[in-house]
Enzyme design. Structure first.
Site, PDB file in Angstrom:
ATOM      1  N   LYS A  13      54.459  45.466 -23.022  1.00  0.00           N
ATOM      2  CA  LYS A  13      53.921  46.022 -21.662  1.00  0.00           C
ATOM      3  C   LYS A  13      55.177  47.044 -21.148  1.00  0.00           C
ATOM      4  O   LYS A  13      54.994  48.208 -21.068  1.00  0.00           O
ATOM      5  CB  LYS A  13      53.721  45.056 -20.426  1.00  0.00           C
ATOM      6  CG  LYS A  13      52.874  44.130 -20.924  1.00  0.00           C
ATOM      7  CD  LYS A  13      52.597  43.241 -19.719  1.00  0.00           C
ATOM      8  CE  LYS A  13      53.699  42.349 -19.304  1.00  0.00           C
ATOM      9  NZ  LYS A  13      53.990  41.317 -20.148  1.00  0.00           N
ATOM     10  N   ARG A  88      49.422  39.127 -11.747  1.00  0.00           N
ATOM     11  CA  ARG A  88      49.638  38.130 -12.508  1.00  0.00           C
ATOM     12  C   ARG A  88      48.923  36.758 -12.073  1.00  0.00           C
ATOM     13  O   ARG A  88      48.923  35.575 -12.617  1.00  0.00           O
ATOM     14  CB  ARG A  88      51.182  37.750 -12.187  1.00  0.00           C
ATOM     15  CG  ARG A  88      51.857  37.871 -13.742  1.00  0.00           C
ATOM     16  CD  ARG A  88      53.132  37.758 -13.627  1.00  0.00           C
ATOM     17  NE  ARG A  88      53.970  37.332 -14.710  1.00  0.00           N
ATOM     18  CZ  ARG A  88      54.857  38.436 -15.026  1.00  0.00           C
ATOM     19  NH1 ARG A  88      54.879  39.594 -14.578  1.00  0.00           N
ATOM     20  NH2 ARG A  88      55.674  37.975 -16.027  1.00  0.00           N
ATOM     21  N   ARG A 127      65.329  40.955 -27.891  1.00  0.00           N
ATOM     22  CA  ARG A 127      65.170  42.182 -26.899  1.00  0.00           C
ATOM     23  C   ARG A 127      66.462  42.338 -26.288  1.00  0.00           C
ATOM     24  O   ARG A 127      67.080  41.271 -25.982  1.00  0.00           O
ATOM     25  CB  ARG A 127      64.131  41.581 -26.108  1.00  0.00           C
ATOM     26  CG  ARG A 127      64.268  42.770 -24.741  1.00  0.00           C
ATOM     27  CD  ARG A 127      63.046  42.762 -23.896  1.00  0.00           C
ATOM     28  NE  ARG A 127      62.887  41.426 -23.263  1.00  0.00           N
ATOM     29  CZ  ARG A 127      61.704  40.772 -22.582  1.00  0.00           C
ATOM     30  NH1 ARG A 127      60.828  41.951 -22.491  1.00  0.00           N
ATOM     31  NH2 ARG A 127      61.700  39.635 -22.004  1.00  0.00           N
ATOM     32  N   ARG A 161      68.352  39.606 -20.982  1.00  0.00           N
ATOM     33  CA  ARG A 161      67.952  38.892 -19.772  1.00  0.00           C
ATOM     34  C   ARG A 161      68.269  37.336 -19.834  1.00  0.00           C
ATOM     35  O   ARG A 161      68.033  36.850 -20.964  1.00  0.00           O
ATOM     36  CB  ARG A 161      66.568  39.197 -19.687  1.00  0.00           C
ATOM     37  CG  ARG A 161      66.129  40.602 -19.187  1.00  0.00           C
ATOM     38  CD  ARG A 161      64.684  40.932 -19.148  1.00  0.00           C
ATOM     39  NE  ARG A 161      63.771  39.801 -18.644  1.00  0.00           N
ATOM     40  CZ  ARG A 161      62.149  40.154 -18.831  1.00  0.00           C
ATOM     41  NH1 ARG A 161      61.872  41.057 -19.022  1.00  0.00           N
ATOM     42  NH2 ARG A 161      61.676  39.018 -18.274  1.00  0.00           N
ATOM     43  N   ARG A 172      57.188  30.589 -19.482  1.00  0.00           N
ATOM     44  CA  ARG A 172      56.647  31.778 -19.187  1.00  0.00           C
ATOM     45  C   ARG A 172      55.091  31.950 -19.752  1.00  0.00           C
ATOM     46  O   ARG A 172      54.133  32.323 -19.072  1.00  0.00           O
ATOM     47  CB  ARG A 172      57.439  33.269 -19.347  1.00  0.00           C
ATOM     48  CG  ARG A 172      58.698  32.854 -18.461  1.00  0.00           C
ATOM     49  CD  ARG A 172      59.552  33.874 -18.855  1.00  0.00           C
ATOM     50  NE  ARG A 172      59.304  35.230 -19.455  1.00  0.00           N
ATOM     51  CZ  ARG A 172      60.196  36.114 -20.163  1.00  0.00           C
ATOM     52  NH1 ARG A 172      61.323  35.469 -20.539  1.00  0.00           N
ATOM     53  NH2 ARG A 172      59.921  37.226 -20.272  1.00  0.00           N
TER      54      ARG A 172
HETATM   55  P1  AP5 Z   1      58.582  44.649 -23.992  1.00  0.00           P
HETATM   56  O1  AP5 Z   1      57.733  45.479 -23.745  1.00  0.00           O
HETATM   57  O2  AP5 Z   1      59.884  44.150 -23.527  1.00  0.00           O
HETATM   58  O3  AP5 Z   1      57.248  43.004 -23.413  1.00  0.00           O
HETATM   59  P2  AP5 Z   1      56.833  42.717 -22.107  1.00  0.00           P
HETATM   60  O4  AP5 Z   1      55.205  42.733 -22.291  1.00  0.00           O
HETATM   61  O5  AP5 Z   1      57.275  44.065 -21.042  1.00  0.00           O
HETATM   62  O6  AP5 Z   1      57.538  41.360 -21.893  1.00  0.00           O
HETATM   63  P3  AP5 Z   1      58.240  40.883 -20.485  1.00  0.00           P
HETATM   64  O7  AP5 Z   1      59.097  39.681 -21.247  1.00  0.00           O
HETATM   65  O8  AP5 Z   1      59.187  41.920 -19.841  1.00  0.00           O
HETATM   66  O9  AP5 Z   1      57.112  40.361 -19.644  1.00  0.00           O
HETATM   67  P4  AP5 Z   1      57.279  39.355 -18.890  1.00  0.00           P
HETATM   68  O10 AP5 Z   1      55.811  39.824 -18.262  1.00  0.00           O
HETATM   69  O11 AP5 Z   1      57.396  37.650 -19.156  1.00  0.00           O
HETATM   70  O12 AP5 Z   1      58.480  39.621 -18.045  1.00  0.00           O
HETATM   71  P5  AP5 Z   1      58.797  40.167 -16.544  1.00  0.00           P
HETATM   72  O13 AP5 Z   1      59.912  41.038 -16.452  1.00  0.00           O
HETATM   73  O14 AP5 Z   1      57.475  41.048 -15.939  1.00  0.00           O
HETATM   74  O15 AP5 Z   1      58.785  43.750 -25.474  1.00  0.00           O
HETATM   75  C1  AP5 Z   1      59.417  42.619 -25.713  1.00  0.00           C
HETATM   76  C2  AP5 Z   1      60.348  42.995 -27.228  1.00  0.00           C
HETATM   77  O16 AP5 Z   1      59.459  43.282 -28.486  1.00  0.00           O
HETATM   78  C3  AP5 Z   1      61.015  44.259 -27.039  1.00  0.00           C
HETATM   79  O17 AP5 Z   1      62.284  44.070 -27.566  1.00  0.00           O
HETATM   80  C4  AP5 Z   1      60.394  45.398 -27.855  1.00  0.00           C
HETATM   81  O18 AP5 Z   1      61.193  46.266 -28.450  1.00  0.00           O
HETATM   82  C5  AP5 Z   1      59.439  44.663 -28.785  1.00  0.00           C
HETATM   83  N1  AP5 Z   1      58.208  45.109 -29.265  1.00  0.00           N
HETATM   84  C6  AP5 Z   1      57.261  45.619 -28.204  1.00  0.00           C
HETATM   85  N2  AP5 Z   1      56.215  45.974 -28.711  1.00  0.00           N
HETATM   86  C7  AP5 Z   1      56.375  45.727 -29.937  1.00  0.00           C
HETATM   87  C8  AP5 Z   1      55.550  45.873 -31.205  1.00  0.00           C
HETATM   88  N3  AP5 Z   1      54.218  46.406 -31.199  1.00  0.00           N
HETATM   89  N4  AP5 Z   1      56.134  45.442 -32.371  1.00  0.00           N
HETATM   90  C9  AP5 Z   1      57.194  44.991 -32.480  1.00  0.00           C
HETATM   91  N5  AP5 Z   1      58.170  44.654 -31.546  1.00  0.00           N
HETATM   92  C10 AP5 Z   1      57.652  45.005 -30.266  1.00  0.00           C
HETATM   93  O19 AP5 Z   1      58.622  38.931 -15.355  1.00  0.00           O
HETATM   94  C11 AP5 Z   1      59.876  38.160 -15.646  1.00  0.00           C
HETATM   95  C12 AP5 Z   1      59.710  37.135 -14.237  1.00  0.00           C
HETATM   96  O20 AP5 Z   1      59.490  37.785 -13.070  1.00  0.00           O
HETATM   97  C13 AP5 Z   1      58.505  36.285 -14.675  1.00  0.00           C
HETATM   98  O21 AP5 Z   1      58.779  34.957 -15.370  1.00  0.00           O
HETATM   99  C14 AP5 Z   1      58.206  35.925 -12.868  1.00  0.00           C
HETATM  100  O22 AP5 Z   1      59.159  34.793 -12.647  1.00  0.00           O
HETATM  101  C15 AP5 Z   1      58.877  37.050 -12.200  1.00  0.00           C
HETATM  102  N6  AP5 Z   1      57.537  37.852 -12.077  1.00  0.00           N
HETATM  103  C16 AP5 Z   1      57.494  39.222 -12.494  1.00  0.00           C
HETATM  104  N7  AP5 Z   1      56.234  39.734 -11.964  1.00  0.00           N
HETATM  105  C17 AP5 Z   1      55.737  39.016 -11.164  1.00  0.00           C
HETATM  106  C18 AP5 Z   1      54.398  38.901 -10.463  1.00  0.00           C
HETATM  107  N8  AP5 Z   1      53.511  39.632 -10.654  1.00  0.00           N
HETATM  108  N9  AP5 Z   1      54.252  37.439  -9.795  1.00  0.00           N
HETATM  109  C19 AP5 Z   1      54.847  36.469 -10.078  1.00  0.00           C
HETATM  110  N10 AP5 Z   1      56.122  36.407 -10.573  1.00  0.00           N
HETATM  111  C20 AP5 Z   1      56.514  37.606 -11.345  1.00  0.00           C
END
Ligand code: AP5
Length: 217
Positions: A13, A88, A127, A161, A172
């Site tokens: 994402k 979410r 990552r 991270r 997660r």
């Molecule tokens: P990346 O693009 O970074 O993946 P992502 O989908 O953004 O994953 P996240 O881990 O950031 O999502 P998340 O939803 O767990 O974390 P968030 O920060 O929102 O890609 C990952 C890696 O793969 C990268 O290194 C990239 O280069 C590689 N890659 C990407 N695409 C690829 C492909 N096609 N092929 C190969 N490699 C690829 O949330 C963190 C925490 O915040 C949560 O656990 C929660 O505690 C809190 N939080 C955030 N939002 C909310 C909410 N709305 N409600 C409640 N709690 C929340």
């Protein structure tokens, strides 16, 4: 145009949202990034969120909805936003509908990145990002062109991270399956959901998203 990128941790994402922001002038609204900024700044929201995030659980809906609502009131979001990591829960999806209606905004597309869960731990534990500009990388799948130097800003400082370890990633993913996956149906029923293969190469995923946004698929 306002869109949601949906998918489990590591689905890509943030990677795709950063690119849409650069290429199309849309604004990436990542609730994860907002929370990490609040943690780093030591704000009351950050203090509340830190332990929850470190445990791989979801921060409360009230906090998240307030963060997004305030952010949508900033004028730059009129260029169009990419919701990344939000909503979410179905309560957050309901709240988003209500706030968009109140602010006179619409939701144009919900793009779900379908991925193989087994590959996600690899993606997340490899990552890292630029400590200066936030550009995202991966040890194997997306290393900087010049090793140790950020492609976007030239910085040589990178960070990882604290929640990107295998144990927290698995928690997660459980949270995602239980609380976030039902949102797909929520948007399917509204006729907004498009699913694409998030296991494809980063460039291929990007062109599929662009085709959807351009109304070509
Ligand atoms: P990346 O693009 O970074 O993946 P992502 O989908 O953004 O994953 P996240 O881990 O950031 O999502 P998340 O939803 O767990 O974390 P968030 O920060 O929102 O890609 C990952 C890696 O793969 C990268 O290194 C990239 O280069 C590689 N890659 C990407 N695409 C690829 C492909 N096609 N092929 C190969 N490699 C690829 O949330 C963190 C925490 O915040 C949560 O656990 C929660 O505690 C809190 N939080 C955030 N939002 C909310 C909410 N709305 N409600 C409640 N709690 C929340």
């Amino acid at each position: 145009m306002n869109i949601i990128l949906l998918g489990p941790p590591g689905a890509g994402k943030g990677t795709q949202a950063q690119r849409l922001q650069t290429d199309r002038g849309m604004v990436q609204l990542s609730t994860g990034d907002m929370l990490r900024a609040a943690v780093a700044a030591g704000t009351p929201v950050g203090l509340q969120a830190k332990a929850v995030m470190d445990a791989g659980q979801l921060v409360s809906d009230d906090i998240i909805v307030a963060l997004i609502s305030d952010r949508l009131d900033e004028p730059d979001t009129r260029a169009g936003v990419i919701f990344d990591g939000f909503p979410r829960t179905t309560a957050q999806a309901d709240a988003l509908d209500a706030m968009l209606a109140t602010k006179g905004l619409t939701l144009d597309h919900v793009v779900e990145l379908s991925v193989d869960e087994d590959a996600l731990v690899d993606r997340i534990t490899g990552r890292f990002s630029c400590a200066k500009c936030g550009a995202g990388y991966h040890d194997r799948f997306k290393p900087p062109v010049a090793p140790g130097v950020c492609d976007s800003c030239g910085s040589t400082e990178f960070k990882r991270r604290p929640d990107d370890n295998e144990e927290t990633v698995r928690k997660r993913m459980t949270e995602y399956r239980e609380k976030t996956a039902p949102i797909s149906n929520y948007y399917r029923e509204k006729g907004l959901l498009r699913q694409i293969d998030g296991m494809a190469d980063i460039d291929v995923v990007y062109s599929e998203i662009v085709s959807i946004l351009n109304g070509k698929s």
